[in-house]
Design an enzyme around this catalytic site. Structure first.
Site, PDB file in Angstrom:
ATOM      1  N   ARG A 154       9.846  23.980 -29.450  1.00  0.00           N
ATOM      2  CA  ARG A 154      10.059  23.286 -28.168  1.00  0.00           C
ATOM      3  C   ARG A 154      11.531  22.933 -27.973  1.00  0.00           C
ATOM      4  NH1 ARG A 154       6.039  18.428 -27.935  1.00  0.00           N
ATOM      5  NH2 ARG A 154       6.971  18.128 -25.875  1.00  0.00           N
ATOM      6  N   LYS A 200      12.148   9.903 -23.078  1.00  0.00           N
ATOM      7  CA  LYS A 200      12.256   9.902 -21.608  1.00  0.00           C
ATOM      8  C   LYS A 200      11.117   9.137 -20.955  1.00  0.00           C
ATOM      9  CE  LYS A 200      12.373  14.366 -20.818  1.00  0.00           C
ATOM     10  NZ  LYS A 200      12.157  14.893 -22.173  1.00  0.00           N
ATOM     11  N   ARG A 257      14.271  22.131 -14.502  1.00  0.00           N
ATOM     12  CA  ARG A 257      14.198  22.532 -15.907  1.00  0.00           C
ATOM     13  C   ARG A 257      15.204  23.642 -16.206  1.00  0.00           C
ATOM     14  NH1 ARG A 257       9.115  21.612 -19.296  1.00  0.00           N
ATOM     15  NH2 ARG A 257       8.617  20.231 -17.617  1.00  0.00           N
ATOM     16  N   ARG A 314       4.637  11.557 -36.502  1.00  0.00           N
ATOM     17  CA  ARG A 314       3.578  10.882 -35.741  1.00  0.00           C
ATOM     18  C   ARG A 314       2.203  11.211 -36.306  1.00  0.00           C
ATOM     19  NH1 ARG A 314       4.702  12.545 -29.544  1.00  0.00           N
ATOM     20  NH2 ARG A 314       6.839  11.834 -29.371  1.00  0.00           N
ATOM     21  N   ARG A 366      -1.069  15.853 -34.579  1.00  0.00           N
ATOM     22  CA  ARG A 366      -1.349  16.786 -33.479  1.00  0.00           C
ATOM     23  C   ARG A 366      -0.573  18.088 -33.688  1.00  0.00           C
ATOM     24  NH1 ARG A 366      -0.588  12.379 -29.561  1.00  0.00           N
ATOM     25  NH2 ARG A 366      -2.633  11.684 -28.865  1.00  0.00           N
TER      26      ARG A 366
END
Length: 214
Positions: free
Chosen positions: A167, A13, A88, A123, A156
């Site tokens: 999430r 996004k 949301r 990542r 991370r």
């Protein structure tokens, strides 16, 4: 052009939001940025929000809605605005509608969960410089080491597989119902609903969005 951007964490996004706001010359409005600005400026809404956040609570929809209404009345929103991360939940979407805030299009960037998990859990970052890598799509020259300094790369906490799954669960529980909410709005002619395949090249996805927005 007044747009809502939907999609799970890691759906891309942020990248697409930059293209949309540049093309249509509209500001990107994120509730996080608004909250920080109000808290920093010490506005009435900011003081109320800070008190709740300091106590570890969630800022109420009423306060968020108040900030949104003020924000879209500013001059840089004359051409429209791009909502990122808002609404949301269904109650927030209903508040937006009741407040008469116009929306031209809702863009959903659709990426399967397993692809998001692969993207985010792969990542790696060099903390000192902020350089990011991906073990599959953009690997460093030497495994686990920054190309420039040779220092260690880290994963991370946010990108660890368990965190990403948590999430995604929040997204499916709270935000995904907006897909059917806005699809119905589109059926009744109140806005456009674009479902974009978010797997593929960045440029390809951008072109799909621009064609859909017209």
């Amino acid at each position: 052009m007044r747009v809502i951007l939907l999609g799970g964490p890691g759906a891309g996004k942020g990248t697409q939001a930059n293209y949309i706001k540049d093309k249509y010359q509209i500001p990107q409005i994120s509730t996080g940025d608004m909250l920080r600005a109000h808290v920093k400026a010490g506005t009435e809404l900011g003081v109320a929000a800070k008190k709740i956040m300091d106590e570890g609570g969630l800022v109420s929809d009423d306060i968020i809605m108040g900030m949104v209404k003020e924000r879209i009345a500013e001059d840089d929103c004359n051409n429209g605005y791009l909502f990122d991360g808002f609404p949301r939940t269904i109650p927030q979407a209903e508040s937006l509608k009741e407040a008469g805030v116009p929306i031209d299009a809702v863009v959903e960037i659709d990426v399967p969960d397993e692809e998001i998990i692969k993207r985010m859990s792969g990542r790696r970052v060099h903390l000192a410089s902020g350089r990011t890598y991906h073990i599959i799509y953009n690997p460093p020259k030497s495994e686990g080491k920054d190309d420039v300094t040779g220092e260690d790369l880290i994963q991370r906490d946010d990108d660890q597989e368990e965190t990403v799954k948590a999430r995604l669960k929040v997204y499916h529980d709270q935000t995904e119902p907006l897909v059917s909410f806005y699809s119905k709005e589109a059926d009744s002619g109140d806005c456009k609903y674009l479902k974009i395949n978010g797997v593929g090249g960045v440029d390809e996805i951008r072109e799909q969005i621009f064609q859909g927005l017209g």
